[in-house]
Write a protein that holds these residues in place. Sequence first.
Motif, PDB file in Angstrom:
ATOM      1  N   GLU A  53      -6.622   1.159   1.209  1.00 36.95           N
ATOM      2  CA  GLU A  53      -5.333   1.091   0.501  1.00 36.95           C
ATOM      3  C   GLU A  53      -4.410   0.105   1.192  1.00 36.95           C
ATOM      4  OE1 GLU A  53      -3.986   5.164   0.933  1.00 36.95           O
ATOM      5  OE2 GLU A  53      -6.090   5.662   0.575  1.00 36.95           O
ATOM      6  N   VAL A  54      -3.688  -0.640   0.383  1.00 38.10           N
ATOM      7  CA  VAL A  54      -2.618  -1.484   0.912  1.00 38.10           C
ATOM      8  C   VAL A  54      -1.358  -1.108   0.155  1.00 38.10           C
ATOM      9  CG1 VAL A  54      -1.814  -3.839   1.302  1.00 38.10           C
ATOM     10  CG2 VAL A  54      -4.263  -3.357   1.307  1.00 38.10           C
ATOM     11  N   GLU A  55      -0.290  -0.833   0.890  1.00 33.79           N
ATOM     12  CA  GLU A  55       0.963  -0.463   0.214  1.00 33.79           C
ATOM     13  C   GLU A  55       2.153  -0.852   1.070  1.00 33.79           C
ATOM     14  OE1 GLU A  55       2.342   3.667   0.186  1.00 33.79           O
ATOM     15  OE2 GLU A  55       0.619   4.202   1.429  1.00 33.79           O
ATOM     16  N   GLU A  56       3.301  -0.936   0.392  1.00 37.90           N
ATOM     17  CA  GLU A  56       4.525  -1.205   1.121  1.00 37.90           C
ATOM     18  C   GLU A  56       5.279   0.112   1.272  1.00 37.90           C
ATOM     19  OE1 GLU A  56       6.561  -4.723  -0.167  1.00 37.90           O
ATOM     20  OE2 GLU A  56       8.382  -4.128   0.894  1.00 37.90           O
ATOM     21  N   VAL A  57       5.688   0.425   2.510  1.00 34.96           N
ATOM     22  CA  VAL A  57       6.511   1.612   2.727  1.00 34.96           C
ATOM     23  C   VAL A  57       7.930   1.108   2.991  1.00 34.96           C
ATOM     24  CG1 VAL A  57       6.803   3.753   4.042  1.00 34.96           C
ATOM     25  CG2 VAL A  57       4.511   2.818   3.690  1.00 34.96           C
TER      26      VAL A  57
END
Length: 131
Positions: A31-35
């Motif tokens: 998974e790649v995500e922006e927090v």
Amino acid sequence: MFKKIDHIGIAVSNLDEAMELYKKLGFEVKEVEEVAEQKVKVAMLPVGESKIELLEATSEDSAIAKFIEKRGEGIHHIAINVEDIEKALENAKNEGLKLIDEKPRVGAGGKKVAFVHPKSTKGVLLEFVEG
Ligand code: CO
């Protein structure tokens, strides 16, 4: 109270480059995500029951940007999977340990997380992750 090491967080200056390197080693990027709340972009690389978390700062005032400025890229924190994060925090508080987060906040994957100050853990930034 503690279930497993959830992940090990590694501060990197360029996430795409870091993901390519880790893929070459044989890791899989799940998974790649922006927090947004933590001003980071995160990639999760599963390792059995645990994960490697690659973290890139999305802003100069992000904790990750400051960490890299001071110490360079490398291991940033260790995250422990806990059953009940409120209980874990209450226990740490009762023991007089220094917390960065008195209350859980939202971390990667929408999970409840909270950090314990490295001053209370012999220099290791510790993250509690619930669930
Ligand atoms: Co983490």
